[in-house]
Design a protein around this motif. Structure first.
Motif, PDB file in Angstrom:
ATOM      1  N   HIS A 114      22.740  19.774  31.693  1.00  0.00           N
ATOM      2  CA  HIS A 114      23.339  21.099  31.576  1.00  0.00           C
ATOM      3  C   HIS A 114      23.433  21.524  30.107  1.00  0.00           C
ATOM      4  O   HIS A 114      23.143  22.666  29.768  1.00  0.00           O
ATOM      5  CB  HIS A 114      24.713  21.122  32.222  1.00  0.00           C
ATOM      6  N   ALA A 115      23.827  20.602  29.235  1.00  0.00           N
ATOM      7  CA  ALA A 115      23.905  20.913  27.804  1.00  0.00           C
ATOM      8  C   ALA A 115      22.525  21.273  27.262  1.00  0.00           C
ATOM      9  O   ALA A 115      22.366  22.243  26.512  1.00  0.00           O
ATOM     10  CB  ALA A 115      24.489  19.726  27.036  1.00  0.00           C
ATOM     11  N   ASN A 116      21.534  20.508  27.657  1.00  0.00           N
ATOM     12  CA  ASN A 116      20.166  20.764  27.216  1.00  0.00           C
ATOM     13  C   ASN A 116      19.690  22.142  27.666  1.00  0.00           C
ATOM     14  O   ASN A 116      19.079  22.887  26.892  1.00  0.00           O
ATOM     15  CB  ASN A 116      19.246  19.664  27.747  1.00  0.00           C
ATOM     16  N   ALA A 117      19.980  22.499  28.903  1.00  0.00           N
ATOM     17  CA  ALA A 117      19.574  23.804  29.435  1.00  0.00           C
ATOM     18  C   ALA A 117      20.270  24.941  28.689  1.00  0.00           C
ATOM     19  O   ALA A 117      19.638  25.946  28.344  1.00  0.00           O
ATOM     20  CB  ALA A 117      19.878  23.882  30.926  1.00  0.00           C
ATOM     21  N   LEU A 118      21.573  24.800  28.435  1.00  0.00           N
ATOM     22  CA  LEU A 118      22.313  25.836  27.717  1.00  0.00           C
ATOM     23  C   LEU A 118      21.769  26.043  26.312  1.00  0.00           C
ATOM     24  O   LEU A 118      21.546  27.174  25.875  1.00  0.00           O
ATOM     25  CB  LEU A 118      23.802  25.470  27.639  1.00  0.00           C
ATOM     26  N   VAL A 119      21.537  24.945  25.603  1.00  0.00           N
ATOM     27  CA  VAL A 119      21.030  25.037  24.227  1.00  0.00           C
ATOM     28  C   VAL A 119      19.614  25.603  24.220  1.00  0.00           C
ATOM     29  O   VAL A 119      19.306  26.499  23.429  1.00  0.00           O
ATOM     30  CB  VAL A 119      21.077  23.663  23.525  1.00  0.00           C
ATOM     31  N   ALA A 120      18.760  25.119  25.097  1.00  0.00           N
ATOM     32  CA  ALA A 120      17.375  25.595  25.135  1.00  0.00           C
ATOM     33  C   ALA A 120      17.316  27.102  25.411  1.00  0.00           C
ATOM     34  O   ALA A 120      16.587  27.827  24.726  1.00  0.00           O
ATOM     35  CB  ALA A 120      16.586  24.834  26.199  1.00  0.00           C
ATOM     36  N   ALA A 121      18.078  27.556  26.365  1.00  0.00           N
ATOM     37  CA  ALA A 121      18.067  28.982  26.703  1.00  0.00           C
ATOM     38  C   ALA A 121      18.620  29.828  25.565  1.00  0.00           C
ATOM     39  O   ALA A 121      18.098  30.906  25.271  1.00  0.00           O
ATOM     40  CB  ALA A 121      18.857  29.230  27.979  1.00  0.00           C
ATOM     41  N   THR A 122      19.671  29.343  24.937  1.00  0.00           N
ATOM     42  CA  THR A 122      20.293  30.101  23.839  1.00  0.00           C
ATOM     43  C   THR A 122      19.362  30.161  22.629  1.00  0.00           C
ATOM     44  O   THR A 122      19.156  31.238  22.050  1.00  0.00           O
ATOM     45  CB  THR A 122      21.642  29.474  23.447  1.00  0.00           C
ATOM     46  N   LEU A 123      18.784  29.037  22.256  1.00  0.00           N
ATOM     47  CA  LEU A 123      17.898  29.018  21.095  1.00  0.00           C
ATOM     48  C   LEU A 123      16.591  29.768  21.355  1.00  0.00           C
ATOM     49  O   LEU A 123      16.038  30.373  20.435  1.00  0.00           O
ATOM     50  CB  LEU A 123      17.596  27.567  20.660  1.00  0.00           C
ATOM     51  N   ALA A 124      16.137  29.768  22.586  1.00  0.00           N
ATOM     52  CA  ALA A 124      14.898  30.485  22.927  1.00  0.00           C
ATOM     53  C   ALA A 124      15.052  31.988  22.744  1.00  0.00           C
ATOM     54  O   ALA A 124      14.089  32.688  22.436  1.00  0.00           O
ATOM     55  CB  ALA A 124      14.482  30.171  24.361  1.00  0.00           C
ATOM     56  N   LYS A 125      16.266  32.480  22.929  1.00  0.00           N
ATOM     57  CA  LYS A 125      16.532  33.901  22.755  1.00  0.00           C
ATOM     58  C   LYS A 125      16.727  34.250  21.287  1.00  0.00           C
ATOM     59  O   LYS A 125      16.968  35.407  20.959  1.00  0.00           O
ATOM     60  CB  LYS A 125      17.791  34.314  23.527  1.00  0.00           C
ATOM     61  N   GLY A 126      16.694  33.229  20.417  1.00  0.00           N
ATOM     62  CA  GLY A 126      16.902  33.468  19.006  1.00  0.00           C
ATOM     63  C   GLY A 126      18.349  33.778  18.686  1.00  0.00           C
ATOM     64  O   GLY A 126      18.656  34.423  17.708  1.00  0.00           O
ATOM     65  N   GLU A 127      19.235  33.287  19.534  1.00  0.00           N
ATOM     66  CA  GLU A 127      20.668  33.568  19.355  1.00  0.00           C
ATOM     67  C   GLU A 127      21.343  32.461  18.611  1.00  0.00           C
ATOM     68  O   GLU A 127      21.352  31.359  18.897  1.00  0.00           O
ATOM     69  CB  GLU A 127      21.321  33.788  20.721  1.00  0.00           C
TER      70      GLU A 127
END
Length: 69
Positions: free
Chosen positions: A56-69
């Motif tokens: 879950h942590a990996n998914a949250l970080v990956a999605a957030t960083l992918a958006k450039g946020e």
């Protein structure tokens, strides 16, 4: 019309919200406000400080960083 299947990190979002009781936007704000910037540092921080499981942590970080946020 067929339903669009959610793939990638976002596929974890419903279970993350259910398990931890916070909306995804709140998790993403926590990630953005962290002084940490590297993917695995952020994953480790979510795990140690917020009790989030690795996937879950990996998914949250990956999605957030992918958006450039």
């Amino acid at each position: 019309m067929a339903e669009k299947t959610v793939k990638g990190p976002a596929s974890y979002f419903p279970s993350i919200e259910k398990k931890y009781g916070r909306p995804i936007a709140e998790w993403q704000e926590l990630i953005r406000s962290s002084p940490l910037t590297k993917h695995m540092e952020l994953v480790g921080w979510l795990k140690s400080e917020h009790g989030v499981g690795h996937g879950h942590a990996n998914a949250l970080v990956a999605a957030t960083l992918a958006k450039g946020e």
